[in-house]
Write an enzyme that holds these catalytic residues in place. Structure first.
Site, short mmCIF file in Angstrom:
data_model
loop_
_atom_site.label_atom_id
_atom_site.label_comp_id
_atom_site.label_asym_id
_atom_site.label_seq_id
_atom_site.Cartn_x
_atom_site.Cartn_y
_atom_site.Cartn_z
N GLY A 8 0.84 -1.20 0.00
CA GLY A 8 0.00 0.00 0.00
C GLY A 8 0.87 1.25 0.00
O GLY A 8 0.59 2.22 0.70
N SER A 10 1.54 3.46 -2.36
CA SER A 10 1.34 4.51 -3.36
C SER A 10 0.75 5.80 -2.78
O SER A 10 0.91 6.87 -3.37
CB SER A 10 0.43 4.01 -4.49
OG SER A 10 -0.87 3.71 -4.00
N VAL A 61 -2.79 -7.52 -1.69
CA VAL A 61 -2.22 -8.31 -0.58
C VAL A 61 -3.18 -9.40 -0.08
O VAL A 61 -2.74 -10.40 0.48
CB VAL A 61 -1.81 -7.41 0.62
CG1 VAL A 61 -0.68 -6.47 0.24
CG2 VAL A 61 -3.00 -6.65 1.20
N SER A 141 -3.10 0.33 14.38
CA SER A 141 -3.96 1.51 14.51
C SER A 141 -4.38 1.66 15.96
O SER A 141 -4.45 0.68 16.71
CB SER A 141 -5.22 1.34 13.65
OG SER A 141 -6.20 2.30 13.99
N TYR A 154 -12.30 -3.31 11.53
CA TYR A 154 -10.96 -2.72 11.46
C TYR A 154 -10.22 -2.92 12.79
O TYR A 154 -9.03 -3.26 12.81
CB TYR A 154 -11.11 -1.23 11.13
CG TYR A 154 -9.83 -0.52 10.74
CD1 TYR A 154 -9.18 -0.83 9.54
CD2 TYR A 154 -9.31 0.49 11.54
CE1 TYR A 154 -8.03 -0.15 9.18
CE2 TYR A 154 -8.16 1.18 11.18
CZ TYR A 154 -7.52 0.86 9.99
OH TYR A 154 -6.38 1.54 9.62
N LYS A 158 -6.73 -4.97 13.12
CA LYS A 158 -5.54 -4.28 13.62
C LYS A 158 -5.14 -4.80 15.00
O LYS A 158 -3.95 -4.86 15.33
CB LYS A 158 -5.79 -2.77 13.67
CG LYS A 158 -5.98 -2.12 12.30
CD LYS A 158 -4.77 -2.29 11.40
CE LYS A 158 -4.86 -1.41 10.16
NZ LYS A 158 -3.67 -1.53 9.30
N ILE A 187 -4.51 10.40 11.46
CA ILE A 187 -3.44 10.93 10.61
C ILE A 187 -4.09 11.50 9.35
O ILE A 187 -4.96 10.86 8.76
CB ILE A 187 -2.44 9.81 10.22
CG1 ILE A 187 -1.89 9.09 11.45
CG2 ILE A 187 -1.32 10.37 9.34
CD1 ILE A 187 -1.01 9.91 12.36
#
Length: 243
Positions: A8, A10, A61, A141, A154, A158, A187
């Site tokens: 990831g 990019s 992935v 995270s 999520y 994580k 972020i």
């Protein structure tokens, strides 16, 4: 040729990590992307502008076969190359309240954030063990450390990454391979673009969102020799959000 693979890589945090490692290390930077080739090419340009070499490598992935075939093909084309650093950064969110969560939203997030770690790292770790050196850094995270409402999927993925970091670190430490996790809070990135920053920053003691660059600086430190005695650690970078 010694290489660092960033999944990831990019956009967002992944992009910032690629560029920072290009500045701080001699690693040939492997920029993995899944769908946005133009963004990956832009990242490569910045890696080269930083005075380093790199290339882009496309795979999802969560697709074990694709990961294997792409990495094997790359290795065949670069027989002397060695991937010493793996940054497991690829992840997606499909937020929603658990009671209304469709199974595919649960599955897709787990497949990318957790199974993606397995597919990439499991494929590369034998060579690291033979070579007796490696750096594995998992981007977790705050959701995986304290849990976030509306993100059970999520948080599950994580949180599992946090646990796998601690377990794998113990298995491979004797071979001079460190395994650490970085757990960012809010972020500024495409992933948080739709969030109400003005409201949410009130939850952050530092009273602001973090920058991808700040996460990249931490990852770069963990990749460096300065961090060789740090393993199995989860470093929170969240402006002070703790449960």
């Amino acid at each position: 040729m010694k290489c660092a693979l960033i999944t990831g890589g990019s956009r967002g945090i992944g992009k910032a990590i690629c560029i920072q490692l290009a500045k701080d290390t001699d690693y040939h930077i492997l920029i993995n992307y899944n769908s946005n080739e133009n963004a990956a090419k832009d990242t490569l340009k910045e890696v080269e502008a930083a005075g380093n070499t790199g290339e882009i490598i496309a795979f999802n992935v969560s697709d074990a076969e694709q990961v294997k075939s792409q990495l094997d093909t790359w290795q065949d084309n670069n027989p002397d190359a060695l991937i010493e650093v793996v940054i497991n950064n690829a992840g997606i969110t499909k937020d929603g309240l658990f009671m209304w969560m469709p199974k595919e939203d649960w599955q897709n997030v787990i497949d990318t954030s957790l199974n993606g770690f397995f597919n990439v790292t499991n494929h590369l770790i034998q060579k690291m063990l033979r070579n007796r050196y490696g750096r594995i850094i998992n981007i977790a995270s705050v959701s995986g450390v304290k849990g976030t409402a509306g993100q059970t999927n999520y948080s599950a993925a994580k949180g599992a990454l946090v646990a796998v970091t601690k377990a794998l670190a113990q298995e491979v430490a004797k071979r001079n391979i460190t395994v650490n996790a970085v757990a960012p809070g809010f972020i500024k990135s495409e992933m948080t673009m739709d969030l109400d920053e003005k409201e949410l920053k009130k939850l952050v003691p530092a009273n602001r969102f973090g920058e991808a660059q700040e996460v990249a600086d931490l990852v770069s430190f963990l990749v460096s020799n300065k961090a060789s005695y740090i393993t199995g650690e989860v470093i929170n970078i969240n402006g002070g959000i703790y449960s």
